[in-house]
Design a protein around this motif. Structure first.
Motif, mmCIF file in Angstrom:
data_model
loop_
_atom_site.group_PDB
_atom_site.id
_atom_site.type_symbol
_atom_site.label_atom_id
_atom_site.label_comp_id
_atom_site.label_asym_id
_atom_site.label_seq_id
_atom_site.Cartn_x
_atom_site.Cartn_y
_atom_site.Cartn_z
ATOM 1 N N UNK A 47 100.646 -67.139 91.958
ATOM 2 C CA UNK A 47 101.841 -67.229 92.787
ATOM 3 C C UNK A 47 102.235 -68.696 92.937
ATOM 4 N N UNK B 155 103.757 -62.023 92.554
ATOM 5 C CA UNK B 155 103.420 -60.983 93.527
ATOM 6 C C UNK B 155 101.932 -60.668 93.520
ATOM 7 N N UNK B 156 101.145 -61.343 92.687
ATOM 8 C CA UNK B 156 99.701 -61.112 92.664
ATOM 9 C C UNK B 156 99.011 -62.462 92.692
ATOM 10 N N UNK B 157 97.896 -62.537 93.416
ATOM 11 C CA UNK B 157 97.157 -63.793 93.462
ATOM 12 C C UNK B 157 95.769 -63.558 92.888
ATOM 13 N N UNK B 158 95.745 -63.103 91.617
ATOM 14 C CA UNK B 158 94.457 -62.934 90.949
ATOM 15 C C UNK B 158 93.818 -64.299 90.711
ATOM 16 N N UNK B 159 94.671 -65.305 90.520
ATOM 17 C CA UNK B 159 94.204 -66.687 90.462
ATOM 18 C C UNK B 159 94.786 -67.450 91.630
ATOM 19 N N UNK B 160 94.398 -68.722 91.802
ATOM 20 C CA UNK B 160 94.881 -69.480 92.960
ATOM 21 C C UNK B 160 96.385 -69.732 92.935
ATOM 22 N N UNK C 247 85.090 -67.899 86.718
ATOM 23 C CA UNK C 247 86.512 -67.642 86.501
ATOM 24 C C UNK C 247 86.718 -66.488 85.522
ATOM 25 N N UNK C 248 87.831 -65.749 85.716
ATOM 26 C CA UNK C 248 88.160 -64.672 84.770
ATOM 27 C C UNK C 248 89.481 -64.967 84.071
ATOM 28 N N UNK D 236 102.638 -66.188 85.513
ATOM 29 C CA UNK D 236 103.077 -65.628 86.776
ATOM 30 C C UNK D 236 102.356 -64.314 87.094
ATOM 31 N N UNK D 237 101.770 -63.668 86.070
ATOM 32 C CA UNK D 237 101.075 -62.410 86.313
ATOM 33 C C UNK D 237 99.951 -62.578 87.330
ATOM 34 N N UNK D 238 99.350 -63.764 87.379
ATOM 35 C CA UNK D 238 98.205 -63.971 88.273
ATOM 36 C C UNK D 238 98.376 -65.107 89.268
#
Lengths: 340, 719
Positions: free
Chosen positions: A67, A107-112, A141-142, A63-65
């Protein structure tokens, strides 16, 4: 004023105001949302494997990245077919005595976004490779590599799921890379993220802030404005498996570069595979291709642009298809059989 | 006179065509049918503004010339008396001498200005030509045609250049005229001064001459006797013999001794807080590196998803919370003018909270978390330890305030006690299970995380600042009323804004709107608070340069304003489109939790610890800490804000997601660089704290001498 000299009254007033506003802004709306939203009729409870997968999803802090919400704004259209509604989350309940309900919205969309990932990317092979090392399928990708979800064995048992990792990502691993139960459960859980249709008669929320469609300027040729960018559409829909260079991944996803199907003058097979998926080369170790075109609701114009991109890139020198012929074939293919 | 009049007239005539030509393109452009190109309008507007500006400037010049002409005739005597104070000694000498000899001197009026006539005539003609050219090109009416546009632009370029050259020429001319005017006046004045009669004037001049000769003796204040400090006012006089590389700052003021048992408790709070700061930001630094090097390790306990909450919770509950509670023990008891109700309870709270952070960090790394909601990742049994610690702290604070020896409750204590009370409520709302299913979880989450930062960290820190800032500035707080306003409006608006983290989500639209309105309302307490602090600073800004603590306060206050204002801006739906889900959020949270909270805490720690231990940090190291933390924060946040905005724009344009990952790469690198600076600053801070607490007092010759003296037996002199 007396209130500022009397600690009981001062702090009493402050906490009273705070609790009152808390009730109004958090507790009552939360109760209301919890009690007045039933799951959609088509939704099914998670299977035991999917529940195990959800446990891993929570454990690893995905969930960190990522949504899970398609917002009702136009830019989120790429993540789902309709904006998410409260009922979509109704099956998400307290995990167990120790742990609260999982936070899915993020709350973050660092990934899709993953709200509809089960439809957007239903290929188990892709997910397993991606989990073992995301850069094996998406070079830029990271995302972290979850190699601890995989075992290494000298020989694979028949029931083992072997992951064909490209050599440069094996990092000295010589044996067979086997997906653990945990990895398979996580993929099963990811594949369960599918946006469901709303029951008949229930209106879907609108996507807001849509782009204005500009009418073509008089005096200019319409071709310039209507032809879509095949490279962008390919990147969004196909690239994660077949790669930017069209060469696919050895043992996992076949190459489109020099592929006889792509170069075929008759576009029917190519179109059918895009729209309905393909499992014809599973025996060679290649993964099963999902019905990307149907899952992602591609329009004939978009499919034609993708096909032309594939036919003319990476040294491919196929015949360009026209929009009219694809439009003609489109409905025919949609109702026809799966390509073999 | 005649010449200048002629010049003015010609100048006016030249100005008219210039003015006239500005009117030509205007109406044509506006009337042009179907002209939609913003470019044309823009060009025309720019042109009009240029012309209008030029005309105004020319008028200004001509007015000035008229004034010059008016001043031509001056009375020599009045001129001298008016400028008597401006003459220097040499000038006065000359005047006095000449008045003694009184010799007439013939001057010859120059004929320098005669050449001007033909030049002016040329200018006049050429200005007419420019007007002609302009109206010629403007008469076209096919404005939308690109060919015409290009032609117009091409014509405009030489015209504008010509206008510029004319303007420069005119300006030179004006200057020349002015110079010659002054020369002429000077000659006239000199002659009439020379002819002036009267003994009175001579006396006046002589008097002024004497006055100018006056010099101070340098002993007016000190007298002629040698200085002596009879009342013992001077200590430790620092004499500067060599250049200073670091400006010396003031030493901490000696304060009444503090109960050493309380000091020990506070130092333990601050010490453990600093431990968590260093460890927590080391984790954060490693996370920042992972954005740039995602394959840095493949160990499950160190993976991004598990470490991220370790970092956030450790700096929240470990660093900030422990430091706040520790400082709170000092402030609550000091402003109540009493002692802490129970130091024992203080120790219980310290142990419980530290245990909570330790257990929580380990469990998160092991993969046991509460479900991923930000800042409530600790499972409830672990968070319960923290909550019990808070309840104990609240009881302790309240009992201390109940025993206060002052009548009123100082404003610091409103903020501090409310922060502790509210946080207990917030933890209950976040952890009680009754409303957490389905979307209820997200509504509770939005409330919990935002109240956590705003009602716990912000409110508590404001309380600390209301005490420490006036203390350190040695001035009362500017306005108590503003403090009251900020306190109640903060509760009123802040409680509502949790849902602004879920704008455009499935959470009810009305609740999102309430959150946006609440965010807007937050401007009131933020403006009130900032005004209050800055006005307290008023008249004391010069103290910043000579203090090593005040810069921390100032930075904290500035970020309090900008960071909070930014939060309001982010909540608007239109801004949310760009910034939500992007790295902008990360930048914002660091701007606030670091720029406001951490800086305010450091300010308070550097103020308080020397009072507790009597030892001050090394000034250069405090400076290094300050600058590295501040620059690191800017390097961290500004690139992330730029990158976050670009990311949001890429999403709005519908670019493939991976493009937005690729475009962030340089900004993530900058973030890692800024993060490294911040991290290094924390190591220095930890050293400074160690130095303030545990440094061995350096060998002091003076003390040693007296110690040795005491040891010596008192010998009779006649040995």
């Amino acid at each position: 004023m007396d209130i500022y000299n009397n600690h009981k009254r001062l702090f009493g007033a402050a906490i009273f105001l705070f609790i009152g506003l808390t009730m109004f802004a958090a507790v009552f709306p939360a109760l209301d949302s919890q009690n007045n939203n039933a799951p959609l009729p088509e939704s099914k409870p998670l299977t035991s494997e999917e529940v195990a997968g959800k446990g891993i999803f929570i454990r690893e802090g995905c969930i960190a990245c990522h949504t899970q919400q398609v917002r009702n704004v136009d830019m989120d259209k790429m993540w789902g077919t309709r904006p998410s509604i409260a009922a979509d989350y109704a099956r998400n309940v307290r995990t167990d005595v120790w742990r609260n309900t999982a936070n899915l919205m993020g709350s973050e969309r660092t990934g899709p976004d993953l709200m509809n990932i089960g439809n957007r990317q239903p290929s188990e092979d892709w997910h397993l490779l991606h989990l073992y090392n995301p850069r094996s399928v998406v070079a830029q990708s990271i995302m972290p590599a979850y190699s601890w979800l995989f075992d290494v064995k000298e020989y694979a048992f028949p029931e083992d799921v072997v992951v064909n990792v490209p050599d440069e990502f094996r990092q000295g691993v010589t044996g067979k890379i086997i997906a653990t139960k945990g990895a398979l459960a996580l993929v099963a859980y990811l594949k369960s993220f599918k946006q469901l249709k709303l029951p008949d008669g229930k209106p879907s929320p609108l996507f807001l802030y849509g782009k204005e469609v500009k009418p073509a300027l008089a005096g200019t040729t319409s071709k310039l404005n209507t032809e879509l960018d095949g490279a962008v559409l390919y990147a969004a829909n196909c690239q994660s498996c077949h790669q930017e260079n069209g060469e696919g991944l050895k043992g996992a996803f076949p190459a489109l570069k020099g592929s006889p199907i792509v170069l075929d003058k008759d576009p029917k097979v190519q179109l059918t595979i895009i729209m309905k998926g393909y499992n014809g080369r599973a025996s060679e170790g290649f993964g099963v291709m999902p019905a990307v075109g149907t899952n992602n609701n591609l329009k004939p114009e978009e499919v034609a642009a993708i096909m032309n991109h594939e036919r003319t890139s990476w040294g491919n020198n196929g015949r360009k298809v026209t929009l009219t012929e694809i439009k003609e074939l489109f409905n025919q293919v949609k109702s026809g059989p799966v390509a073999k | 006179m005649k010449r200048s009049l002629f010049f003015l007239a010609s100048l006016q005539m030249m100005a008219y065509p210039v003015l006239g030509e500005t009117k030509v393109p205007g109406p044509t452009a506006v009337e042009a049918p179907g002209s939609e190109s913003a470019l044309i309008v823009f060009l025309v507007v720019v042109f009009l503004i240029t012309m209008a500006g030029l005309a105004l400037w020319l008028f200004g010049n001509s007015n000035h010339l008229e004034k010059l002409a008016d001043r031509a005739d001056e009375n020599a005597e009045s001129w001298i008396s008016r400028h008597l104070q401006d003459f220097d000694e040499q000038q006065l000498d000359l005047l006095i001498k000449r008045r003694g000899t009184r010799q007439g001197q013939q001057g010859n009026q120059g004929k320098g200005a005669t050449w001007k006539k033909p030049f002016l005539l040329f200018l006049f003609l050429s200005s007419g030509l420019t007007a002609f050219a302009q109206s010629g090109e403007a008469s076209g009416n096919v404005w939308t045609n690109p060919g015409v546009l290009i032609t117009v632009t091409l014509i405009l370029i030489p015209i504008l250049i010509a206008i510029y050259i004319v303007a420069v020429k005119v300006s030179h001319l004006v200057r020349k005229v002015r110079t010659s005017q002054i020369r002429k006046n000077a000659q006239k004045l000199a002659r009439s001064i020379d002819e002036l009669a009267g003994e009175e004037l001579t006396q006046e001049l002589t008097k002024r001459r004497q006055a100018l000769r006056f010099r101070l003796s340098d002993t007016e204040l000190s007298g002629v006797q040698a200085p002596e400090d009879k009342r013992g006012l001077l200590h430790h006089i620092a004499e500067v013999d060599s250049p200073r590389f670091i400006a010396p700052k003031k030493k901490a003021v000696k304060r009444p001794d503090i109960d050493p048992t309380l000091a020990k408790l506070i130092l333990w709070y601050l010490g453990t807080a600093t431990f968590w700061l260093v460890l927590g930001t080391s984790v954060g630094e490693y996370l920042g590196i992972k954005f740039v090097a995602p394959d840095a390790d493949h160990v499950s306990w160190l993976s991004f998803g598990r470490l991220r909450p370790v970092h956030t919770n450790m700096v929240f509950w470990g660093w900030s919370s422990l430091a706040m509670i520790g400082l709170g023990y000092y402030v609550v008891s000091t402003v109540s003018n009493t002692v802490v109700a129970s130091l024992k309870r203080g120790w219980y709270g310290l142990v419980l909270i530290n245990a909570s952070v330790l257990a929580g960090s380990l469990s998160l790394m092991a993969g046991i978390n509460n479900g991923g909601g930000e800042y409530r990742e600790y499972i409830w049994p672990i968070m319960l330890l923290f909550a019990i610690g808070l309840v104990i702290t609240l009881v302790n604070y309240l009992q201390t305030i109940a025993r206060r020896k002052t009548k009123e409750i100082y404003i610091s204590n409103w903020y501090i006690v409310s922060a502790v009370m509210f946080t207990i409520v917030i933890a209950l709302v976040g952890y009680l299970p009754f409303w957490q299913n389905g979307l209820g979880e997200s509504i509770a989450q939005g409330y919990y995380m935002h109240q956590g930062v705003g009602m716990w960290f912000m409110l508590f820190n404001l309380g600390l600042i209301y005490y420490f800032l006036p203390q350190q500035l040695n001035t009362p707080i500017y306005s108590y009323s503003l403090g009251i306003l900020a306190f109640w409006t903060q509760i009123l608006f802040y409680t509502l804004i949790g849902t602004h983290h879920f704008i455009f989500s499935a959470i009810p639209w009305w609740l999102q709107t309430v959150a946006i309105i609440g965010s807007m309302g937050m401007l009131i307490p933020v403006f009130a608070g900032t005004t209050n602090f800055l006005m307290t600073f008023r008249g004391n800004f010069h103290k910043i340069g000579s203090s090593y603590t005040l810069p921390f306060y100032l930075v904290g206050i500035i970020f309090y304003f900008t960071g909070s204002f930014q939060g309001t801006a982010e909540a608007f739906r239109s801004a949310n489109l760009y910034w939500h889900f992007t790295d902008f959020t990360t930048a914002h949270s660091h701007l606030t939790m670091y720029g406001i909270i951490a800086f305010m805490l450091w300010a308070a720690i550097y103020t308080l610890v020397p009072r507790l231990t009597g030892k001050e940090p090394k000034q250069a190291w405090v400076g290094a800490h300050f600058w590295m933390a501040l620059l690191g924060l800017l390097f961290y946040t500004i690139p992330l804000m730029i990158g976050g905005t670009l990311k949001g724009m890429a999403w709005l344009e519908g670019k493939p997601f991976i493009d937005s990952v690729v475009l962030m790469a340089p900004y993530w690198l900058w973030r890692a660089i800024g993060g490294t600076l911040m991290w290094a600053a924390h190591l220095i801070f930890a050293y400074n704290l160690y130095y303030m607490i545990a440094s061995k007092t350096q060998g002091d010759l003076q003390k040693a001498v007296f110690a040795e003296l005491e040891k010596l037996p008192v010998n009779p002199i006649n040995q």
